[in-house]
Enzyme design. Structure first.
Site, PDB file in Angstrom:
ATOM      1  N   CYS A  77     -18.311  12.509  16.055  1.00  0.00           N
ATOM      2  CA  CYS A  77     -17.291  11.676  16.697  1.00  0.00           C
ATOM      3  C   CYS A  77     -16.590  12.440  17.823  1.00  0.00           C
ATOM      4  O   CYS A  77     -15.610  11.964  18.380  1.00  0.00           O
ATOM      5  CB  CYS A  77     -16.267  11.185  15.679  1.00  0.00           C
ATOM      6  SG  CYS A  77     -15.410  12.510  14.791  1.00  0.00           S
ATOM      7  N   GLU A 119     -19.274   8.238  20.074  1.00  0.00           N
ATOM      8  CA  GLU A 119     -19.929   8.698  18.847  1.00  0.00           C
ATOM      9  C   GLU A 119     -21.380   9.010  19.211  1.00  0.00           C
ATOM     10  O   GLU A 119     -22.057   8.188  19.837  1.00  0.00           O
ATOM     11  CB  GLU A 119     -19.873   7.613  17.775  1.00  0.00           C
ATOM     12  CG  GLU A 119     -20.232   8.086  16.392  1.00  0.00           C
ATOM     13  CD  GLU A 119     -19.021   8.242  15.475  1.00  0.00           C
ATOM     14  OE1 GLU A 119     -19.236   8.574  14.304  1.00  0.00           O
ATOM     15  OE2 GLU A 119     -17.899   8.039  15.946  1.00  0.00           O
TER      16      GLU A 119
END
Length: 368
Positions: free
Chosen positions: A326, A360
């Site tokens: 992330c 992401e």
């Protein structure tokens, strides 16, 4: 841009910009063609939190501009799921005339699902009493009679009242399978349900025809573990947060998966155990013999801070490394180490957070 004014016509250009940016970040690495997984252009967030503003007899949701900190009224929130948007006006209208429910209410949190369940947490600057519980139960019944699958949680300082459960049950479609997941309030869950399904399908595709067992670090509620289990003989997964471990055990059982074992340990402790530096009673108590596993593949989905150097070095010992990140910046730092021994064979961008700078990423690395 305020999230209340998203423009779906701008979605594709912002996704193209992210794709260009992430390719630029990893320009120093020999990456294959980027696989880009788009989000719905609106109604993609399964979670939303709003402050509540009291103005005379009126009551409404507000958010705050991140730069100026000025508040603005929110009646609808196009970024959030349709379920959240359907419930928002009905809930606030129902709260207004009921003193026991509106008095010193300062925040409302929504956790929704693709499966149609929704959990609402009401946060207060006062202690909650029997009157609150009675009125909340009546409101829950009324909203459920209108077609919602809803539960309430009331929160105040050192107080939590649950009507009747503190979780939702999500169902995610992964290729031709439907997987069931318990998602607990205030525990980590993937915020974008549609993109979460694409992430699981990508991970399954990357590990087709795998040999041996899978080791997974930072497994959360077993989100990836359950989807990947069919591609491996066994899955050994670690997670430190107890609510996530409890959910993972529930999810293993409800999906009738018999080859996944979850251990409650930090990645750092597990590294010590794998390398024989320390012995851990919890492994003995669960009759887990680490040496019996034949793990050729390791899956990591670390927090934003990435992996420490020791964990990176341990991860290098595996033939294949699947890494979901992330935070591309810490992924890049970790790849400086991992690319000493492995090459990147799959490279993906998952647009979990449209219209924001957040990205992401997913990479599959194989030993050189």
């Amino acid at each position: 841009m305020a999230s209340t004014t998203i423009n779906p016509a701008e979605y594709q250009p912002q996704l193209d910009e992210k794709a260009a940016r992430i390719q630029n970040i990893f320009a120093d690495f020999d990456t294959p063609e980027l696989e880009v997984f788009a989000s719905p252009a609106e109604h993609y967030r399964m979670r939303a939190e709003f402050r509540v503003w009291h103005e005379g007899e009126d009551l409404y949701y507000v958010m705050f501009n991140q730069e100026t900190r000025e508040k603005y009224r929110v009646d609808q929130f196009p970024a959030a799921s349709r379920l959240i948007n359907d419930l928002m006006p009905l809930l606030v209208d129902a709260l207004k005339p009921v003193k026991a429910l509106r008095h010193k209410l300062f925040q409302v949190d929504f956790l929704s699902t693709l499966s149609g369940e929704i959990l609402v947490s009401l946060l207060y600057h006062r202690q909650l009493d029997a009157e609150w519980e009675k009125e909340a139960a009546a409101l829950k019944q009324r909203l459920n009679d209108e077609g919602f699958k809803l539960n309430f949680i009331g929160r105040a300082r050192k107080q939590k009242i649950v009507l009747d459960q503190e979780f939702v049950i999500e169902k995610l479609q992964v290729n031709d399978r439907v997987l069931t997941y318990k998602q607990v309030e205030n525990s980590f869950t993937q915020p974008n349900g549609e993109v979460a399904q694409k992430m699981l399908e990508w991970a399954v595709d990357c590990t087709q025809e795998s040999q041996g067992d899978l080791l997974e670090l930072y497994c959360g509620n077993g989100n990836f573990s359950l989807a990947l289990a069919k591609n491996f003989d066994r899955v050994l997964a670690t997670e430190l947060a107890k609510p996530s471990v409890d959910s993972a055990q529930y999810n293993i059982a409800v999906n009738s998966i018999d080859n996944v074992q979850i251990i409650r340990m930090s990645a750092e402790d597990f590294t010590d155990a794998m390398e024989g530096r320390r012995e851990f009673r919890r492994l003995k108590d669960q009759n887990i013999d680490l040496q019996s596993y034949n793990c050729n593949t390791i899956f990591v989905d670390p927090p934003r801070s990435g992996m420490d150097e020791g964990t990176c070095r341990m991860v290098q010992g595996y033939e294949r490394i699947m890494y979901i990140s992330c935070n591309p910046d810490t992924l890049k730092e970790n790849l400086e180490i991992l690319s000493e021994t492995h090459r990147i064979t799959r490279f993906a961008l998952f647009d979990q957070f449209p219209y924001t700078h957040h990205m992401e990423a997913g990479v599959l690395l194989e030993r050189k």
